[in-house]
Design an enzyme around this catalytic site. Structure first.
Site, PDB file in Angstrom:
ATOM      1  N   SER A   1       0.799  -1.232   0.000  1.00 52.67           N
ATOM      2  CA  SER A   1       0.000   0.000   0.000  1.00 52.67           C
ATOM      3  C   SER A   1       0.830   1.281   0.000  1.00 52.67           C
ATOM      4  CB  SER A   1      -0.981   0.005   1.183  1.00 52.67           C
ATOM      5  OG  SER A   1      -0.363  -0.422   2.348  1.00 52.67           O
TER       6      SER A   1
ATOM      7  N   THR B   1       0.072   1.775   4.837  1.00 50.15           N
ATOM      8  CA  THR B   1       0.060   3.187   4.440  1.00 50.15           C
ATOM      9  C   THR B   1       0.515   3.979   5.646  1.00 50.15           C
ATOM     10  OG1 THR B   1      -1.619   3.137   2.753  1.00 50.15           O
ATOM     11  CG2 THR B   1      -1.480   5.147   4.025  1.00 50.15           C
TER      12      THR B   1
ATOM     13  N   THR C   1       1.430   6.932   0.335  1.00 47.94           N
ATOM     14  CA  THR C   1       0.572   5.776   0.041  1.00 47.94           C
ATOM     15  C   THR C   1       0.484   5.532  -1.463  1.00 47.94           C
ATOM     16  OG1 THR C   1      -1.634   4.837   0.443  1.00 47.94           O
ATOM     17  CG2 THR C   1      -1.562   7.145  -0.181  1.00 47.94           C
TER      18      THR C   1
ATOM     19  N   ARG D   1      -7.685   8.742  -9.277  1.00 45.98           N
ATOM     20  CA  ARG D   1      -8.245   8.896  -7.918  1.00 45.98           C
ATOM     21  C   ARG D   1      -7.141   9.366  -6.949  1.00 45.98           C
ATOM     22  NH1 ARG D   1      -7.103   6.715  -2.580  1.00 45.98           N
ATOM     23  NH2 ARG D   1      -9.029   6.810  -1.400  1.00 45.98           N
TER      24      ARG D   1
ATOM     25  N   THR E   1      -5.041   7.189   8.243  1.00 44.26           N
ATOM     26  CA  THR E   1      -4.978   6.090   7.303  1.00 44.26           C
ATOM     27  C   THR E   1      -6.391   5.543   7.145  1.00 44.26           C
ATOM     28  OG1 THR E   1      -3.967   3.938   6.810  1.00 44.26           O
ATOM     29  CG2 THR E   1      -4.473   4.389   9.111  1.00 44.26           C
ATOM     30  N   GLY E   2      -6.597   4.771   6.096  1.00 40.62           N
ATOM     31  CA  GLY E   2      -7.916   4.192   5.891  1.00 40.62           C
ATOM     32  C   GLY E   2      -8.603   4.802   4.690  1.00 40.62           C
TER      33      GLY E   2
HETATM   34  N1  ASP Z   1      -5.744   6.735   3.073  1.00 35.27           N
HETATM   35  C1  ASP Z   1      -5.277   6.071   1.882  1.00 35.27           C
HETATM   36  C2  ASP Z   1      -6.145   6.492   0.719  1.00 35.27           C
HETATM   37  O1  ASP Z   1      -7.346   6.606   0.869  1.00 35.27           O
HETATM   38  C3  ASP Z   1      -5.282   4.600   1.941  1.00 35.27           C
HETATM   39  C4  ASP Z   1      -4.762   3.946   3.167  1.00 35.27           C
HETATM   40  O2  ASP Z   1      -4.540   4.557   4.195  1.00 35.27           O
HETATM   41  O3  ASP Z   1      -4.556   2.760   3.082  1.00 35.27           O
HETATM   42  O4  ASP Z   1      -5.610   6.640  -0.344  1.00 35.27           O
END
Ligand code: ASP
Length: 327
Positions: free
Chosen positions: A84, A186, A204, A214, A237-238
């Site tokens: 990631s 990430t 990330t 995106r 993150t997320g």
């Molecule tokens: N926050 C990151 C994103 O939406 C992804 C992640 O944290 O895994 O691109």
């Protein structure tokens, strides 16, 4: 009266003509409110022990937090096993690895790259955007051109493992941006150094098999990362779409400014997005980390499974965070 656009053009290009980086972005004086706290300290999303260790090496040698967070972020960026971030990151649905990163220093300067291809260390490109251009964000081709002009090497970032995962995904080509609930890498990393200077970085490859173009929260200042040297810093993150819509990292720093403990501030940020977007929140993961200028820390996730790493007082410790939802 000059239009705002004309004013911006005038000031940016005037500054370029003046040829001074400082002229554009630097605020000369350090905030007077640096306080004594439990420093140095560095905190990162997920189990990123090697990253916090790299940062600690700089912090414990009296180095600058900005150098520490950049060094920390470069660790998962270079790791081909990490799907990631950076090299080895899963590609978008066209098979292209596109990277997002940002960095912010103790003066409030910031730099960011989005949709950057072929460069293993987007965080370092983001730093140069901050230090060498009058801008905050460079994207896609422009970011790549800038990176190449700064001596970065063009590389193939798609590993065999990532290519195979993409081939498998293509069989069904189901596009649903669901984030891993646990254990991915990430990285959002924030630090305060021995002199009380706060900085942060975030890097990330974004959602696996995302739509072309995106961009998530990670390279967006205020969403994936925010630093205010008088208060502290936070990172996310997320599922970026949720963090973007609530400006989670900025929210946390502002709550800390109002006196909240970093833990409480992180919990409030998660609660905000859970209450505003209940359906999306049910099915996705978001996690925040926060550090304040007293050296206090916090971390919280939407779902169980979020963890984070803190290096402080010579100890590198992984914490399992609490979560808004239970299993
Ligand atoms: N926050 C990151 C994103 O939406 C992804 C992640 O944290 O895994 O691109």
């Amino acid at each position: 009266m000059k239009s705002r656009r004309a004013f911006l053009q005038h000031s940016v290009f005037g500054a370029m003509a003046a040829g001074s980086v400082e002229f554009w972005t630097r605020i000369s004086a350090m905030p007077e409110t640096f306080r004594k706290g439990n420093f140095p300290a560095v905190i990162a999303t997920w189990n990123n022990e090697d990253a916090t260790k790299a940062a600690w090496e700089i912090l414990s040698a009296q180095g600058r937090a900005l150098d520490a967070v950049e060094a920390g972020a470069r660790v998962p960026e270079a790791n081909p096993e990490d799907s990631s971030v950076g090299y080895g990151g899963f590609p978008d649905r066209d098979g292209d690895v596109t990277l997002d990163a940002c960095i912010m220093d103790e003066f409030g300067n910031a730099g960011s790259v989005t949709c950057l291809q072929h460069i293993k260390h987007p965080v370092s490109v983001a730093r140069l955007v901050m230090e060498k251009t009058p801008h905050v964000i460079l994207t896609a081709e422009g970011a790549l051109e800038f990176a190449l002009s700064q001596g970065f090497k063009k590389e193939n970032l798609l590993t065999e493992t990532a290519r195979r995962a993409w081939e498998e995904w293509k069989v069904k080509s189901e596009y649903k941006p669901v984030i891993n609930f646990e254990r991915h890498d990430t990285i959002g990393i924030v630090a305060i150094d021995a002199q009380g200077r706060a900085s942060g970085a975030c890097t990330t490859s974004g959602l696996a098999f995302k739509m072309k173009g995106r961009v998530g929260d990670s390279p967006v200042i205020g969403a994936g990362l925010f630093v205010d040297a008088e208060v502290g810093a936070a990172a996310a993150t997320g599922l970026g779409e949720m963090v973007l819509k609530t400006l989670g990292s900025y929210f946390i720093v502002e709550e800390m400014r109002r006196g909240k403990h970093p833990q409480k501030a992180a919990e409030l940020a998660i609660r905000r997005l859970a209450e505003k977007y209940p359906e999306q929140a049910r099915e996705n993961q978001v996690g925040f980390v926060a550090l304040d200028v007293k050296g206090r820390h916090g971390g919280f996730g939407l779902q169980p499974g979020f963890n984070y790493t803190l290096f402080q007082q010579g100890k590198n410790v992984i914490y399992e965070s609490g979560s808004y939802f239970s299993k």
